[in-house]
Design a protein around this motif. Structure first.
Motif, PDB file in Angstrom:
ATOM      1  N   LYS A  30     -17.732   4.699  -6.896  1.00  0.00           N
ATOM      2  CA  LYS A  30     -18.985   5.458  -6.779  1.00  0.00           C
ATOM      3  C   LYS A  30     -19.685   5.630  -8.122  1.00  0.00           C
ATOM      4  O   LYS A  30     -20.873   5.907  -8.171  1.00  0.00           O
ATOM      5  CB  LYS A  30     -18.732   6.829  -6.160  1.00  0.00           C
ATOM      6  CG  LYS A  30     -18.337   6.775  -4.705  1.00  0.00           C
ATOM      7  CD  LYS A  30     -18.160   8.171  -4.151  1.00  0.00           C
ATOM      8  CE  LYS A  30     -17.738   8.113  -2.696  1.00  0.00           C
ATOM      9  NZ  LYS A  30     -17.511   9.454  -2.167  1.00  0.00           N
ATOM     10  N   THR A  31     -18.934   5.492  -9.200  1.00  0.00           N
ATOM     11  CA  THR A  31     -19.519   5.607 -10.536  1.00  0.00           C
ATOM     12  C   THR A  31     -19.085   4.413 -11.368  1.00  0.00           C
ATOM     13  O   THR A  31     -18.097   3.760 -11.078  1.00  0.00           O
ATOM     14  CB  THR A  31     -19.061   6.894 -11.248  1.00  0.00           C
ATOM     15  OG1 THR A  31     -17.641   6.868 -11.384  1.00  0.00           O
ATOM     16  CG2 THR A  31     -19.486   8.131 -10.502  1.00  0.00           C
ATOM     17  N   THR A  32     -19.851   4.148 -12.398  1.00  0.00           N
ATOM     18  CA  THR A  32     -19.503   3.058 -13.303  1.00  0.00           C
ATOM     19  C   THR A  32     -19.521   3.586 -14.728  1.00  0.00           C
ATOM     20  O   THR A  32     -20.257   4.528 -15.047  1.00  0.00           O
ATOM     21  CB  THR A  32     -20.509   1.893 -13.189  1.00  0.00           C
ATOM     22  OG1 THR A  32     -21.827   2.398 -13.421  1.00  0.00           O
ATOM     23  CG2 THR A  32     -20.460   1.259 -11.805  1.00  0.00           C
ATOM     24  N   PRO A  33     -18.740   2.976 -15.593  1.00  0.00           N
ATOM     25  CA  PRO A  33     -18.716   3.448 -16.980  1.00  0.00           C
ATOM     26  C   PRO A  33     -20.040   3.151 -17.691  1.00  0.00           C
ATOM     27  O   PRO A  33     -20.703   2.154 -17.388  1.00  0.00           O
ATOM     28  CB  PRO A  33     -17.573   2.666 -17.618  1.00  0.00           C
ATOM     29  CG  PRO A  33     -17.223   1.577 -16.676  1.00  0.00           C
ATOM     30  CD  PRO A  33     -17.805   1.895 -15.355  1.00  0.00           C
ATOM     31  N   VAL A  34     -20.434   4.042 -18.587  1.00  0.00           N
ATOM     32  CA  VAL A  34     -21.626   3.849 -19.413  1.00  0.00           C
ATOM     33  C   VAL A  34     -21.265   4.202 -20.847  1.00  0.00           C
ATOM     34  O   VAL A  34     -20.318   4.942 -21.101  1.00  0.00           O
ATOM     35  CB  VAL A  34     -22.825   4.711 -18.943  1.00  0.00           C
ATOM     36  CG1 VAL A  34     -23.299   4.305 -17.565  1.00  0.00           C
ATOM     37  CG2 VAL A  34     -22.494   6.182 -18.976  1.00  0.00           C
ATOM     38  N   THR A  35     -22.037   3.689 -21.776  1.00  0.00           N
ATOM     39  CA  THR A  35     -21.808   4.032 -23.182  1.00  0.00           C
ATOM     40  C   THR A  35     -22.340   5.443 -23.443  1.00  0.00           C
ATOM     41  O   THR A  35     -23.106   5.989 -22.654  1.00  0.00           O
ATOM     42  CB  THR A  35     -22.526   3.048 -24.114  1.00  0.00           C
ATOM     43  OG1 THR A  35     -23.942   3.213 -23.943  1.00  0.00           O
ATOM     44  CG2 THR A  35     -22.122   1.606 -23.835  1.00  0.00           C
ATOM     45  N   ALA A  36     -21.959   5.995 -24.565  1.00  0.00           N
ATOM     46  CA  ALA A  36     -22.446   7.325 -24.944  1.00  0.00           C
ATOM     47  C   ALA A  36     -23.963   7.317 -25.072  1.00  0.00           C
ATOM     48  O   ALA A  36     -24.646   8.246 -24.619  1.00  0.00           O
ATOM     49  CB  ALA A  36     -21.793   7.780 -26.243  1.00  0.00           C
ATOM     50  N   ASP A  37     -24.517   6.253 -25.663  1.00  0.00           N
ATOM     51  CA  ASP A  37     -25.974   6.159 -25.816  1.00  0.00           C
ATOM     52  C   ASP A  37     -26.672   6.130 -24.462  1.00  0.00           C
ATOM     53  O   ASP A  37     -27.703   6.776 -24.273  1.00  0.00           O
ATOM     54  CB  ASP A  37     -26.355   4.910 -26.618  1.00  0.00           C
ATOM     55  CG  ASP A  37     -26.016   5.057 -28.100  1.00  0.00           C
ATOM     56  OD1 ASP A  37     -25.932   6.202 -28.581  1.00  0.00           O
ATOM     57  OD2 ASP A  37     -25.848   4.017 -28.759  1.00  0.00           O
ATOM     58  N   GLU A  38     -26.099   5.404 -23.511  1.00  0.00           N
ATOM     59  CA  GLU A  38     -26.686   5.346 -22.163  1.00  0.00           C
ATOM     60  C   GLU A  38     -26.642   6.716 -21.493  1.00  0.00           C
ATOM     61  O   GLU A  38     -27.617   7.132 -20.859  1.00  0.00           O
ATOM     62  CB  GLU A  38     -25.948   4.314 -21.304  1.00  0.00           C
ATOM     63  CG  GLU A  38     -26.161   2.876 -21.727  1.00  0.00           C
ATOM     64  CD  GLU A  38     -25.233   1.907 -21.013  1.00  0.00           C
ATOM     65  OE1 GLU A  38     -25.664   0.765 -20.788  1.00  0.00           O
ATOM     66  OE2 GLU A  38     -24.084   2.284 -20.687  1.00  0.00           O
ATOM     67  N   ALA A  39     -25.530   7.404 -21.648  1.00  0.00           N
ATOM     68  CA  ALA A  39     -25.394   8.730 -21.054  1.00  0.00           C
ATOM     69  C   ALA A  39     -26.397   9.702 -21.662  1.00  0.00           C
ATOM     70  O   ALA A  39     -27.038  10.487 -20.951  1.00  0.00           O
ATOM     71  CB  ALA A  39     -23.973   9.252 -21.240  1.00  0.00           C
ATOM     72  N   ILE A  40     -26.572   9.643 -22.966  1.00  0.00           N
ATOM     73  CA  ILE A  40     -27.523  10.524 -23.647  1.00  0.00           C
ATOM     74  C   ILE A  40     -28.942  10.240 -23.158  1.00  0.00           C
ATOM     75  O   ILE A  40     -29.720  11.161 -22.883  1.00  0.00           O
ATOM     76  CB  ILE A  40     -27.411  10.382 -25.177  1.00  0.00           C
ATOM     77  CG1 ILE A  40     -26.080  10.976 -25.655  1.00  0.00           C
ATOM     78  CG2 ILE A  40     -28.592  11.059 -25.883  1.00  0.00           C
ATOM     79  CD1 ILE A  40     -25.733  10.674 -27.093  1.00  0.00           C
ATOM     80  N   LYS A  41     -29.301   8.971 -23.032  1.00  0.00           N
ATOM     81  CA  LYS A  41     -30.635   8.609 -22.547  1.00  0.00           C
ATOM     82  C   LYS A  41     -30.865   9.132 -21.135  1.00  0.00           C
ATOM     83  O   LYS A  41     -31.939   9.640 -20.811  1.00  0.00           O
ATOM     84  CB  LYS A  41     -30.827   7.097 -22.586  1.00  0.00           C
ATOM     85  CG  LYS A  41     -31.054   6.560 -23.979  1.00  0.00           C
ATOM     86  CD  LYS A  41     -31.221   5.049 -23.985  1.00  0.00           C
ATOM     87  CE  LYS A  41     -31.326   4.538 -25.419  1.00  0.00           C
ATOM     88  NZ  LYS A  41     -31.365   3.079 -25.493  1.00  0.00           N
ATOM     89  N   LYS A  42     -29.847   9.028 -20.278  1.00  0.00           N
ATOM     90  CA  LYS A  42     -29.961   9.552 -18.911  1.00  0.00           C
ATOM     91  C   LYS A  42     -30.139  11.061 -18.932  1.00  0.00           C
ATOM     92  O   LYS A  42     -30.947  11.601 -18.162  1.00  0.00           O
ATOM     93  CB  LYS A  42     -28.743   9.156 -18.086  1.00  0.00           C
ATOM     94  CG  LYS A  42     -28.712   7.700 -17.690  1.00  0.00           C
ATOM     95  CD  LYS A  42     -27.503   7.377 -16.827  1.00  0.00           C
ATOM     96  CE  LYS A  42     -27.495   5.903 -16.461  1.00  0.00           C
ATOM     97  NZ  LYS A  42     -26.390   5.567 -15.546  1.00  0.00           N
ATOM     98  N   LEU A  43     -29.395  11.735 -19.779  1.00  0.00           N
ATOM     99  CA  LEU A  43     -29.511  13.200 -19.857  1.00  0.00           C
ATOM    100  C   LEU A  43     -30.879  13.616 -20.394  1.00  0.00           C
ATOM    101  O   LEU A  43     -31.461  14.604 -19.937  1.00  0.00           O
ATOM    102  CB  LEU A  43     -28.399  13.772 -20.739  1.00  0.00           C
ATOM    103  CG  LEU A  43     -27.002  13.730 -20.147  1.00  0.00           C
ATOM    104  CD1 LEU A  43     -25.973  14.133 -21.188  1.00  0.00           C
ATOM    105  CD2 LEU A  43     -26.896  14.628 -18.923  1.00  0.00           C
ATOM    106  N   GLU A  44     -31.380  12.886 -21.363  1.00  0.00           N
ATOM    107  CA  GLU A  44     -32.695  13.210 -21.929  1.00  0.00           C
ATOM    108  C   GLU A  44     -33.814  12.996 -20.934  1.00  0.00           C
ATOM    109  O   GLU A  44     -34.856  13.636 -20.997  1.00  0.00           O
ATOM    110  CB  GLU A  44     -32.945  12.380 -23.193  1.00  0.00           C
ATOM    111  CG  GLU A  44     -32.108  12.815 -24.370  1.00  0.00           C
ATOM    112  CD  GLU A  44     -32.230  11.898 -25.582  1.00  0.00           C
ATOM    113  OE1 GLU A  44     -32.676  10.733 -25.428  1.00  0.00           O
ATOM    114  OE2 GLU A  44     -31.865  12.355 -26.679  1.00  0.00           O
ATOM    115  N   ALA A  45     -33.594  12.106 -19.967  1.00  0.00           N
ATOM    116  CA  ALA A  45     -34.611  11.804 -18.968  1.00  0.00           C
ATOM    117  C   ALA A  45     -34.665  12.877 -17.876  1.00  0.00           C
ATOM    118  O   ALA A  45     -35.619  12.891 -17.089  1.00  0.00           O
ATOM    119  CB  ALA A  45     -34.336  10.443 -18.333  1.00  0.00           C
ATOM    120  N   LEU A  46     -33.680  13.752 -17.818  1.00  0.00           N
ATOM    121  CA  LEU A  46     -33.669  14.785 -16.767  1.00  0.00           C
ATOM    122  C   LEU A  46     -34.729  15.818 -16.972  1.00  0.00           C
ATOM    123  O   LEU A  46     -35.162  16.190 -17.957  1.00  0.00           O
ATOM    124  CB  LEU A  46     -32.294  15.455 -16.697  1.00  0.00           C
ATOM    125  CG  LEU A  46     -31.147  14.567 -16.263  1.00  0.00           C
ATOM    126  CD1 LEU A  46     -29.837  15.369 -16.320  1.00  0.00           C
ATOM    127  CD2 LEU A  46     -31.351  14.044 -14.854  1.00  0.00           C
TER     128      LEU A  46
END
Length: 72
Positions: free
Chosen positions: A56-72
Protein backbone atom coordinates in the motif's frame (compact mmCIF):
# COMPACT_ATOMS: atom_id res chain seq x y z
CA UNK A 1 -26.85 12.97 40.77
CA UNK A 2 -23.17 12.39 40.04
CA UNK A 3 -20.92 15.43 40.39
CA UNK A 4 -18.91 16.41 37.34
CA UNK A 5 -15.14 16.30 37.56
CA UNK A 6 -13.45 19.21 35.79
CA UNK A 7 -9.85 20.17 35.24
CA UNK A 8 -10.41 23.14 37.53
CA UNK A 9 -11.78 21.06 40.39
CA UNK A 10 -9.03 18.48 39.90
CA UNK A 11 -6.36 21.19 40.02
CA UNK A 12 -7.90 22.59 43.19
CA UNK A 13 -7.71 19.14 44.79
CA UNK A 14 -4.11 18.70 43.64
CA UNK A 15 -3.11 22.02 45.15
CA UNK A 16 -4.39 20.76 48.51
CA UNK A 17 -1.63 18.13 48.45
CA UNK A 18 1.72 18.79 50.10
CA UNK A 19 4.70 19.76 47.92
CA UNK A 20 6.22 16.27 47.85
CA UNK A 21 2.93 14.68 46.79
CA UNK A 22 2.46 17.23 43.99
CA UNK A 23 6.00 16.54 42.77
CA UNK A 24 5.34 12.79 42.84
CA UNK A 25 2.07 13.27 40.95
CA UNK A 26 3.81 15.39 38.32
CA UNK A 27 6.49 12.73 37.84
CA UNK A 28 3.87 9.98 37.52
CA UNK A 29 1.89 11.99 34.96
CA UNK A 30 5.00 12.74 32.92
CA UNK A 31 6.01 9.07 32.87
CA UNK A 32 2.51 7.98 31.89
CA UNK A 33 2.43 10.56 29.11
CA UNK A 34 5.77 9.30 27.80
CA UNK A 35 4.48 5.70 27.85
CA UNK A 36 1.27 6.71 26.08
CA UNK A 37 3.28 8.45 23.38
CA UNK A 38 5.52 5.40 22.99
CA UNK A 39 2.42 3.22 22.61
CA UNK A 40 1.10 5.56 19.90
CA UNK A 41 4.43 5.47 18.05
CA UNK A 42 4.57 1.66 18.26
CA UNK A 43 0.97 1.35 17.03
CA UNK A 44 1.67 3.68 14.10
CA UNK A 45 4.86 1.78 13.26
CA UNK A 46 2.97 -1.53 13.16
CA UNK A 47 0.37 -0.02 10.84
CA UNK A 48 3.09 1.45 8.62
CA UNK A 49 4.99 -1.85 8.38
CA UNK A 50 1.77 -3.69 7.57
CA UNK A 51 0.90 -1.18 4.83
CA UNK A 52 4.44 -1.33 3.44
CA UNK A 53 4.54 -5.14 3.34
CA UNK A 54 1.09 -5.28 1.72
CA UNK A 55 2.26 -2.90 -1.02
CA UNK A 56 0.00 0.00 0.00
CA UNK A 57 3.00 2.29 0.43
CA UNK A 58 6.31 2.65 -1.31
CA UNK A 59 9.62 3.95 -0.03
CA UNK A 60 10.55 7.57 -0.77
CA UNK A 61 13.67 9.60 -0.14
CA UNK A 62 13.77 12.20 2.61
CA UNK A 63 13.70 14.97 -0.02
CA UNK A 64 10.59 13.46 -1.62
CA UNK A 65 8.87 13.19 1.74
CA UNK A 66 9.70 16.80 2.60
CA UNK A 67 8.35 18.00 -0.76
CA UNK A 68 5.11 16.07 -0.17
CA UNK A 69 4.76 17.56 3.30
CA UNK A 70 5.42 21.07 2.03
CA UNK A 71 2.70 20.63 -0.58
CA UNK A 72 0.05 19.95 2.10
Amino acid sequence: MKSMVTIGSTLEDIMKLDDASREMLLEILQKRQIEARRDDIARNAKISFKEYHSGKTTPVTADEAIKKLEAL
